[in-house]
Design a protein around this motif. Structure first.
Motif, PDB file in Angstrom:
ATOM      1  N   LYS A 250       0.819  -1.212   0.000  1.00 49.42           N
ATOM      2  CA  LYS A 250       0.000   0.000   0.000  1.00 49.42           C
ATOM      3  C   LYS A 250       0.850   1.259   0.000  1.00 49.42           C
ATOM      4  CE  LYS A 250      -4.412   1.328   2.077  1.00 49.42           C
ATOM      5  NZ  LYS A 250      -5.327   1.041   3.207  1.00 49.42           N
ATOM      6  N   ASN A 251       0.444   2.214  -0.807  1.00 49.87           N
ATOM      7  CA  ASN A 251       1.113   3.496  -0.871  1.00 49.87           C
ATOM      8  C   ASN A 251       0.765   4.313   0.381  1.00 49.87           C
ATOM      9  OD1 ASN A 251       2.805   5.243  -2.479  1.00 49.87           O
ATOM     10  ND2 ASN A 251       1.018   6.567  -2.728  1.00 49.87           N
ATOM     11  N   SER A 252       1.741   5.023   0.916  1.00 48.30           N
ATOM     12  CA  SER A 252       1.525   5.796   2.134  1.00 48.30           C
ATOM     13  C   SER A 252       2.458   6.991   2.144  1.00 48.30           C
ATOM     14  CB  SER A 252       1.765   4.932   3.376  1.00 48.30           C
ATOM     15  OG  SER A 252       3.072   4.389   3.352  1.00 48.30           O
ATOM     16  N   ASN A 253       2.157   7.948   2.961  1.00 49.79           N
ATOM     17  CA  ASN A 253       2.951   9.167   3.051  1.00 49.79           C
ATOM     18  C   ASN A 253       4.101   8.944   4.025  1.00 49.79           C
ATOM     19  OD1 ASN A 253       3.864  11.775   2.788  1.00 49.79           O
ATOM     20  ND2 ASN A 253       2.321  12.638   4.162  1.00 49.79           N
ATOM     21  N   VAL A 254       5.263   8.555   3.495  1.00 47.91           N
ATOM     22  CA  VAL A 254       6.420   8.245   4.326  1.00 47.91           C
ATOM     23  C   VAL A 254       7.619   9.044   3.829  1.00 47.91           C
ATOM     24  CG1 VAL A 254       5.603   5.935   4.903  1.00 47.91           C
ATOM     25  CG2 VAL A 254       7.040   6.257   2.881  1.00 47.91           C
ATOM     26  N   SER A 255       8.725   8.905   4.536  1.00 51.67           N
ATOM     27  CA  SER A 255       9.997   9.522   4.153  1.00 51.67           C
ATOM     28  C   SER A 255      11.095   8.533   4.504  1.00 51.67           C
ATOM     29  CB  SER A 255      10.205  10.828   4.920  1.00 51.67           C
ATOM     30  OG  SER A 255      10.335  10.562   6.310  1.00 51.67           O
ATOM     31  N   GLN A 256      12.321   8.834   4.121  1.00 56.38           N
ATOM     32  CA  GLN A 256      13.419   7.946   4.495  1.00 56.38           C
ATOM     33  C   GLN A 256      13.522   7.831   6.010  1.00 56.38           C
ATOM     34  OE1 GLN A 256      17.244   8.562   2.579  1.00 56.38           O
ATOM     35  NE2 GLN A 256      18.325   7.408   4.158  1.00 56.38           N
ATOM     36  N   ALA A 257      13.256   8.917   6.712  1.00 59.74           N
ATOM     37  CA  ALA A 257      13.339   8.877   8.176  1.00 59.74           C
ATOM     38  C   ALA A 257      12.294   7.938   8.772  1.00 59.74           C
ATOM     39  CB  ALA A 257      13.182  10.279   8.748  1.00 59.74           C
ATOM     40  N   THR A 258      11.086   7.913   8.199  1.00 58.25           N
ATOM     41  CA  THR A 258      10.035   7.082   8.788  1.00 58.25           C
ATOM     42  C   THR A 258      10.137   5.612   8.393  1.00 58.25           C
ATOM     43  OG1 THR A 258       8.508   7.637   6.987  1.00 58.25           O
ATOM     44  CG2 THR A 258       8.442   9.017   8.958  1.00 58.25           C
ATOM     45  N   ILE A 259      10.854   5.306   7.313  1.00 62.27           N
ATOM     46  CA  ILE A 259      11.034   3.888   6.957  1.00 62.27           C
ATOM     47  C   ILE A 259      12.346   3.337   7.500  1.00 62.27           C
ATOM     48  CG2 ILE A 259       9.682   4.151   4.848  1.00 62.27           C
ATOM     49  CD1 ILE A 259      12.477   3.782   3.352  1.00 62.27           C
ATOM     50  N   ALA A 260      13.142   4.147   8.197  1.00 63.30           N
ATOM     51  CA  ALA A 260      14.462   3.713   8.660  1.00 63.30           C
ATOM     52  C   ALA A 260      14.359   2.437   9.480  1.00 63.30           C
ATOM     53  CB  ALA A 260      15.116   4.825   9.481  1.00 63.30           C
ATOM     54  N   GLY A 261      15.305   1.526   9.259  1.00 71.30           N
ATOM     55  CA  GLY A 261      15.343   0.264   9.976  1.00 71.30           C
ATOM     56  C   GLY A 261      16.043  -0.793   9.151  1.00 71.30           C
ATOM     57  N   THR A 262      16.064  -2.001   9.672  1.00 75.28           N
ATOM     58  CA  THR A 262      16.694  -3.121   8.976  1.00 75.28           C
ATOM     59  C   THR A 262      15.620  -4.090   8.516  1.00 75.28           C
ATOM     60  OG1 THR A 262      18.723  -2.926  10.263  1.00 75.28           O
ATOM     61  CG2 THR A 262      18.330  -5.027   9.163  1.00 75.28           C
ATOM     62  N   TYR A 263      15.583  -4.337   7.234  1.00 71.45           N
ATOM     63  CA  TYR A 263      14.594  -5.218   6.625  1.00 71.45           C
ATOM     64  C   TYR A 263      15.268  -6.530   6.231  1.00 71.45           C
ATOM     65  CZ  TYR A 263      11.839  -0.958   6.349  1.00 71.45           C
ATOM     66  OH  TYR A 263      11.163   0.191   6.659  1.00 71.45           O
ATOM     67  N   LYS A 264      14.657  -7.643   6.606  1.00 73.38           N
ATOM     68  CA  LYS A 264      15.126  -8.963   6.184  1.00 73.38           C
ATOM     69  C   LYS A 264      14.259  -9.431   5.017  1.00 73.38           C
ATOM     70  CE  LYS A 264      17.886  -8.751   9.700  1.00 73.38           C
ATOM     71  NZ  LYS A 264      17.702  -9.524  10.933  1.00 73.38           N
ATOM     72  N   PHE A 265      14.846 -10.177   4.099  1.00 74.11           N
ATOM     73  CA  PHE A 265      14.095 -10.557   2.909  1.00 74.11           C
ATOM     74  C   PHE A 265      14.584 -11.893   2.356  1.00 74.11           C
ATOM     75  CE2 PHE A 265      17.707  -7.977   1.579  1.00 74.11           C
ATOM     76  CZ  PHE A 265      18.295  -8.769   0.613  1.00 74.11           C
ATOM     77  N   VAL A 266      13.751 -12.489   1.518  1.00 71.64           N
ATOM     78  CA  VAL A 266      14.152 -13.614   0.669  1.00 71.64           C
ATOM     79  C   VAL A 266      14.006 -13.147  -0.773  1.00 71.64           C
ATOM     80  CG1 VAL A 266      13.478 -15.358   2.341  1.00 71.64           C
ATOM     81  CG2 VAL A 266      11.835 -14.629   0.609  1.00 71.64           C
ATOM     82  N   ASP A 267      14.743 -13.808  -1.682  1.00 74.39           N
ATOM     83  CA  ASP A 267      14.716 -13.348  -3.064  1.00 74.39           C
ATOM     84  C   ASP A 267      14.907 -14.490  -4.047  1.00 74.39           C
ATOM     85  OD1 ASP A 267      17.451 -13.934  -2.854  1.00 74.39           O
ATOM     86  OD2 ASP A 267      18.048 -11.850  -2.725  1.00 74.39           O
ATOM     87  N   ALA A 268      14.634 -14.172  -5.318  1.00 78.25           N
ATOM     88  CA  ALA A 268      14.912 -15.065  -6.441  1.00 78.25           C
ATOM     89  C   ALA A 268      15.538 -14.219  -7.542  1.00 78.25           C
ATOM     90  CB  ALA A 268      13.632 -15.723  -6.945  1.00 78.25           C
ATOM     91  N   TRP A 269      16.506 -14.796  -8.271  1.00 77.99           N
ATOM     92  CA  TRP A 269      17.297 -14.045  -9.248  1.00 77.99           C
ATOM     93  C   TRP A 269      17.033 -14.499 -10.663  1.00 77.99           C
ATOM     94  CZ3 TRP A 269      22.157 -15.957  -6.282  1.00 77.99           C
ATOM     95  CH2 TRP A 269      22.118 -15.463  -4.968  1.00 77.99           C
ATOM     96  N   ALA A 270      17.327 -13.628 -11.581  1.00 82.27           N
ATOM     97  CA  ALA A 270      17.162 -13.933 -13.005  1.00 82.27           C
ATOM     98  C   ALA A 270      18.035 -15.104 -13.436  1.00 82.27           C
ATOM     99  CB  ALA A 270      17.487 -12.700 -13.846  1.00 82.27           C
ATOM    100  N   ASN A 271      19.165 -15.319 -12.770  1.00 79.71           N
ATOM    101  CA  ASN A 271      20.072 -16.401 -13.162  1.00 79.71           C
ATOM    102  C   ASN A 271      19.723 -17.732 -12.511  1.00 79.71           C
ATOM    103  OD1 ASN A 271      20.848 -16.023 -10.532  1.00 79.71           O
ATOM    104  ND2 ASN A 271      23.006 -15.593 -10.960  1.00 79.71           N
ATOM    105  N   GLY A 272      18.580 -17.805 -11.822  1.00 78.02           N
ATOM    106  CA  GLY A 272      18.130 -19.048 -11.218  1.00 78.02           C
ATOM    107  C   GLY A 272      18.529 -19.222  -9.772  1.00 78.02           C
ATOM    108  N   GLY A 273      19.302 -18.322  -9.215  1.00 76.23           N
ATOM    109  CA  GLY A 273      19.707 -18.424  -7.821  1.00 76.23           C
ATOM    110  C   GLY A 273      18.649 -17.906  -6.872  1.00 76.23           C
ATOM    111  N   ARG A 274      18.909 -18.064  -5.589  1.00 78.41           N
ATOM    112  CA  ARG A 274      18.002 -17.589  -4.551  1.00 78.41           C
ATOM    113  C   ARG A 274      18.824 -17.287  -3.313  1.00 78.41           C
ATOM    114  NH1 ARG A 274      17.392 -22.898  -5.435  1.00 78.41           N
ATOM    115  NH2 ARG A 274      18.249 -24.243  -3.804  1.00 78.41           N
ATOM    116  N   GLY A 275      18.250 -16.577  -2.377  1.00 75.02           N
ATOM    117  CA  GLY A 275      18.988 -16.256  -1.177  1.00 75.02           C
ATOM    118  C   GLY A 275      18.141 -15.516  -0.167  1.00 75.02           C
ATOM    119  N   ALA A 276      18.840 -14.943   0.820  1.00 72.42           N
ATOM    120  CA  ALA A 276      18.216 -14.130   1.855  1.00 72.42           C
ATOM    121  C   ALA A 276      19.194 -13.040   2.236  1.00 72.42           C
ATOM    122  CB  ALA A 276      17.856 -14.977   3.073  1.00 72.42           C
ATOM    123  N   GLY A 277      18.671 -11.928   2.718  1.00 73.03           N
ATOM    124  CA  GLY A 277      19.566 -10.844   3.073  1.00 73.03           C
ATOM    125  C   GLY A 277      18.905  -9.814   3.949  1.00 73.03           C
ATOM    126  N   ASN A 278      19.635  -8.726   4.183  1.00 67.45           N
ATOM    127  CA  ASN A 278      19.058  -7.599   4.878  1.00 67.45           C
ATOM    128  C   ASN A 278      19.413  -6.309   4.157  1.00 67.45           C
ATOM    129  OD1 ASN A 278      21.464  -6.309   5.838  1.00 67.45           O
ATOM    130  ND2 ASN A 278      21.537  -7.649   7.623  1.00 67.45           N
TER     131      ASN A 278
END
Length: 355
Positions: A250-278
């Motif tokens: 959802k779109n919301s009225n935020v700024s870099q200051a209000t989204i600050a933090g550490t986000y953890k994620f999983v992903d998939a890549w165009a080359n067929g790989g996958r992983g996790a990161g922050n």
């Protein structure tokens, strides 16, 4: 070697680990009365399969059930520490996979889901009743299509866009392609009152985490999912077998200051790989990323020139110079999705949440 777009950090949505309930003597969570904590999720995967997930947090096991293929994929997981604290790591058939859970809200995973073609899946809590959340679901979203097929003749192009969901049961969608325009260059003029596609939506009367979605001009009925609260909302639409799914934040009225933090994620890549990161986003200035791929390779670096999109306030572009890629983070509250492009085009996408 894999392209270390591994960072996949921004690029769509990985998820955060929520607060746990009371612990038993061995450190395993229970409901306080000795029963195991089991969370249920329902959603879609990148081939357009409908999937459900059961996460047993006490015994650290899971079952992914593919409603489309009829296949079930059970397994166990461990919870990572350090830079990837809270991310689930899965070993299946000798390969490494990952998942991120924001308890009783959303789950993002790249572990097996009953179809080898599925490289990324996403679910919302199957224990919620969306019939009382229509007003919270309604709003404007930025989305990307999670799918493995060609767009404009190449798998290195992706579809993304803008979506308005109304409280009276209508939706309107604008479609863009990554080879034509970036989120920094468009103004969809929210809220949409028309677009490239439109239709109706309603909460499913039997499975109330699900939505019944129609498309104007067709007889097709699609299955949607939503998680919404006052702080965040995700909208998921399964597009049918072979066509993947649409994931919006959802779109919301935020700024870099209000989204600050550490986000953890999983992903998939165009080359067929996958992983996790922050991805660590400060209140101002440059951020950092850290990523582990399915071969155990770790890459870290900086996120420079973090810039908010002029007309998509929940979307931020940044540069990862170590991997020569441009990253886009789409964030509301604790929920985020991301997608990334390098000199060749699409590099990776994923989803996650703030821990």
């Amino acid at each position: 070697m894999k392209r270390y777009i591994v960072l996949a950090l921004l690029p769509a949505l990985a998820l955060a680990l929520g607060a746990c309930a009371a612990d038993t003597d061995d450190g395993s969570p229970t409901d306080g009365g000795g029963d195991p904590i089991v969370n249920q999720y329902a959603g879609s995967a990148s081939e357009g399969d409908l999937v459900t997930f059961e996460i047993d947090k006490t015994n650290k096991t899971y079952v992914a059930t593919n409603e489309t293929t009829g296949e079930s994929s059970p397994g166990s997981y461990s919870t990572m520490t350090g830079e990837l604290q809270g991310v689930y790591e899965v070993t299946a058939d000798g390969d490494q996979f990952f998942a991120v859970e924001l308890d009783d809200k959303i789950l993002a995973a790249n572990f097996p889901t009953g179809n080898v073609a599925n490289d990324l899946s996403y679910g919302v809590s199957a224990e919620i009743d969306n019939s009382g959340k229509v007003a919270q679901i309604a709003g404007d979203y930025v989305w990307i299509r999670i799918a493995n097929d060609e767009v404009n003749g190449s798998v290195l192009n992706k579809e993304w866009g803008a979506l308005t969901v109304t409280a009276d049961g209508a939706w309107y969608k604008r479609n863009y392609t990554s080879d034509a325009v970036s989120p920094m260059d468009v103004d969809p003029e929210f809220p949409l009152t028309g677009g490239d596609e439109s239709g109706t939506w309603a909460v499913d009367g039997a499975k109330k985490e699900r939505l019944v979605v129609t498309i104007d001009g067709t007889t097709e009925t699609l299955t949607g999912f939503a998680y919404a609260s006052q702080n965040e909302a995700a909208f998921l639409l399964d597009l049918g077998t072979g066509d993947g799914f649409m994931l919006g934040v959802k779109n919301s009225n935020v700024s870099q200051a209000t989204i600050a933090g550490t986000y953890k994620f999983v992903d998939a890549w165009a080359n067929g790989g996958r992983g996790a990161g922050n991805a660590a986003i400060p209140a101002s200035g440059d951020g950092t990323f850290y990523h582990k791929d399915d071969d155990g390779v770790i890459v870290s670096g900086t996120l420079t020139n973090i810039t908010q999109a002029p007309h998509l306030s929940n979307t931020f572009e940044c540069r990862a110079p170590e991997i020569n890629a441009d990253l886009y983070l789409v964030i509301m509250g604790d929920i985020m999705l991301h997608f990334m492009f390098d000199e060749n085009g699409f590099a990776s996408y994923g989803a996650g949440a703030k821990l």
